[in-house]
Design a protein around this motif. Structure first.
Motif, PDB file in Angstrom:
ATOM      1  N   PHE A 197       0.825  -1.214   0.000  1.00 27.51           N
ATOM      2  CA  PHE A 197       0.000   0.000   0.000  1.00 27.51           C
ATOM      3  C   PHE A 197       0.858   1.263   0.000  1.00 27.51           C
ATOM      4  N   SER A 198       1.841   1.302  -0.918  1.00 34.30           N
ATOM      5  CA  SER A 198       2.741   2.444  -1.026  1.00 34.30           C
ATOM      6  C   SER A 198       2.803   2.925  -2.467  1.00 34.30           C
ATOM      7  N   ILE A 199       3.158   4.210  -2.632  1.00 33.88           N
ATOM      8  CA  ILE A 199       3.464   4.778  -3.933  1.00 33.88           C
ATOM      9  C   ILE A 199       4.934   5.168  -3.918  1.00 33.88           C
ATOM     10  N   ALA A 200       5.691   4.679  -4.900  1.00 38.58           N
ATOM     11  CA  ALA A 200       7.131   4.942  -4.957  1.00 38.58           C
ATOM     12  C   ALA A 200       7.491   5.504  -6.326  1.00 38.58           C
ATOM     13  N   VAL A 201       8.403   6.491  -6.324  1.00 37.06           N
ATOM     14  CA  VAL A 201       8.834   7.105  -7.581  1.00 37.06           C
ATOM     15  C   VAL A 201      10.320   7.430  -7.498  1.00 37.06           C
ATOM     16  N   GLY A 202      10.944   7.610  -8.675  1.00 40.34           N
ATOM     17  CA  GLY A 202      12.292   8.140  -8.728  1.00 40.34           C
ATOM     18  C   GLY A 202      13.377   7.117  -8.961  1.00 40.34           C
ATOM     19  N   ASN A 203      14.619   7.608  -9.027  1.00 38.04           N
ATOM     20  CA  ASN A 203      15.809   6.789  -9.223  1.00 38.04           C
ATOM     21  C   ASN A 203      16.873   7.222  -8.214  1.00 38.04           C
ATOM     22  N   PRO A 204      17.125   6.390  -7.179  1.00 41.00           N
ATOM     23  CA  PRO A 204      16.399   5.163  -6.834  1.00 41.00           C
ATOM     24  C   PRO A 204      15.010   5.482  -6.300  1.00 41.00           C
ATOM     25  N   ALA A 205      14.072   4.559  -6.470  1.00 45.63           N
ATOM     26  CA  ALA A 205      12.680   4.798  -6.072  1.00 45.63           C
ATOM     27  C   ALA A 205      12.551   4.959  -4.564  1.00 45.63           C
ATOM     28  N   LYS A 206      11.761   5.949  -4.170  1.00 46.27           N
ATOM     29  CA  LYS A 206      11.474   6.198  -2.755  1.00 46.27           C
ATOM     30  C   LYS A 206       9.966   6.302  -2.561  1.00 46.27           C
ATOM     31  N   VAL A 207       9.509   5.880  -1.385  1.00 48.53           N
ATOM     32  CA  VAL A 207       8.080   5.917  -1.072  1.00 48.53           C
ATOM     33  C   VAL A 207       7.679   7.359  -0.785  1.00 48.53           C
ATOM     34  N   ILE A 208       6.661   7.854  -1.505  1.00 47.33           N
ATOM     35  CA  ILE A 208       6.189   9.227  -1.293  1.00 47.33           C
ATOM     36  C   ILE A 208       4.797   9.270  -0.649  1.00 47.33           C
ATOM     37  N   LYS A 209       4.063   8.154  -0.739  1.00 49.02           N
ATOM     38  CA  LYS A 209       2.744   8.074  -0.109  1.00 49.02           C
ATOM     39  C   LYS A 209       2.497   6.661   0.393  1.00 49.02           C
ATOM     40  N   GLN A 210       1.733   6.548   1.499  1.00 43.26           N
ATOM     41  CA  GLN A 210       1.278   5.251   1.987  1.00 43.26           C
ATOM     42  C   GLN A 210      -0.162   5.364   2.432  1.00 43.26           C
ATOM     43  N   TYR A 211      -0.855   4.241   2.332  1.00 47.41           N
ATOM     44  CA  TYR A 211      -2.259   4.227   2.751  1.00 47.41           C
ATOM     45  C   TYR A 211      -2.339   4.051   4.262  1.00 47.41           C
TER      46      TYR A 211
END
Length: 206
Positions: A180-194
Motif C-alpha cells: 500500500f505504497s506509492i514509490a517514484v524516482g531513481n532510486p525509487a522512494k516511497v512518497i505516499k502510503q495508505y
C-alpha cells in the motif's frame, strides 16, 4: 537423486545437456525444445494470451507459468534460463517488457510498457575478467497482487514490491517497497502510503 539433479551436479553432463538444448552463442532454446518440450513442461491458464511477437526464451529445466486470463503483449521477452518465471492470474505484461527470472508476479498486476524486471546480475569484482565472464548472481524478485508499475521502470534483483503498490513511470526500484505504497524516482522512494486508520493516502517524509 533424479536424472536432472545428476546432470546439474556434473559439469561435463551439464555442458552436454545445455548444448543439446541451446544453440552455440545463443540464449534461446532450440526449435525442437520450443515445439516438443516446452508445451508439456510449462503451464498456461485458461484464456491466457501470449501475443505472436513475444520472445519466449523459456527452457524445460526451470518453471514458466502464466495464470488464467493473463496477457503478455507483443515485443516482450520472457527468460527463465537462470530462474523460474511465475505470473499469476489476470495480469498484464505490457508491450516490450523484459522479464528475467527468478521472478514471481502475483494476480491482477499491471505492467506498463518497456519495463525491465531482472533477477540476474553478473559479478564484477575480478578486474582481470570481463563481467560477462564472471559468476552469475541471481536473487528472487517478488511482485505481489494488485501492483501497478509505470512505463520505463526497472526492478532490480532481490526486490519485493508489496501488495497494491504503485511504482511511478521511469522509476528504478533497488529496495523493497512495503504494501500500500506509492514509490517514484531513481532510486525509487516511497512518497505516499495508505493509512488504515484515516483510510486515506498520506504523504511520507523522505
Amino acid at each position: 537423486m533424479s536424472i536432472i539433479s545428476k546432470i546439474k551436479s556434473n559439469p561435463k553432463l551439464k555442458k552436454m545437456a545445455l548444448a543439446f538444448l541451446i544453440p552455440s552463442n545463443e540464449h534461446r532454446p532450440r526449435l525442437w525444445v520450443r515445439i516438443f518440450l516446452n508445451p508439456f513442461k510449462h503451464k498456461r491458464g485458461k484464456r491466457s494470451i501470449i501475443r505472436r511477437r513475444t520472445r519466449l526464451d523459456v527452457f524445460p529445466f526451470n518453471e514458466f507459468e502464466l495464470g488464467e486470463r493473463s496477457v503478455i503483449e507483443d515485443f516482450s521477452t520472457i527468460n527463465n534460463g537462470v530462474g523460474n518465471v511465475i505470473i499469476g492470474n489476470r495480469t498484464i505484461v505490457g508491450i516490450s517488457n523484459v522479464i528475467i527470472g527468478p521472478v514471481l508476479i502475483g494476480n491482477n498486476v499491471m505492467l506498463a510498457q518497456n519495463i525491465v524486471i531482472s533477477g540476474l546480475n553478473h559479478g564484477y569484482e575480478d578486474i582481470t575478467l570481463s563481467p560477462s565472464l564472471q559468476k552469475v548472481i541471481c536473487k528472487q524478485i517478488t511482485i505481489c497482487d494488485d501492483v501497478w508499475i509505470g512505463a520505463n521502470s526497472v526492478i532490480t534483483a532481490g526486490v519485493t514490491i508489496g501488495k497494491h503498490c504503485i511504482v511511478g513511470a521511469g522509476s528504478v526500484v533497488t529496495k523493497n517497497i512495503p504494501e500500500f505504497s506509492i514509490a517514484v524516482g531513481n532510486p525509487a522512494k516511497v512518497i505516499k502510503q495508505y493509512n488504515v486508520v484515516s483510510k486515506k493516502w498520506e504523504k511520507t517524509c523522505f
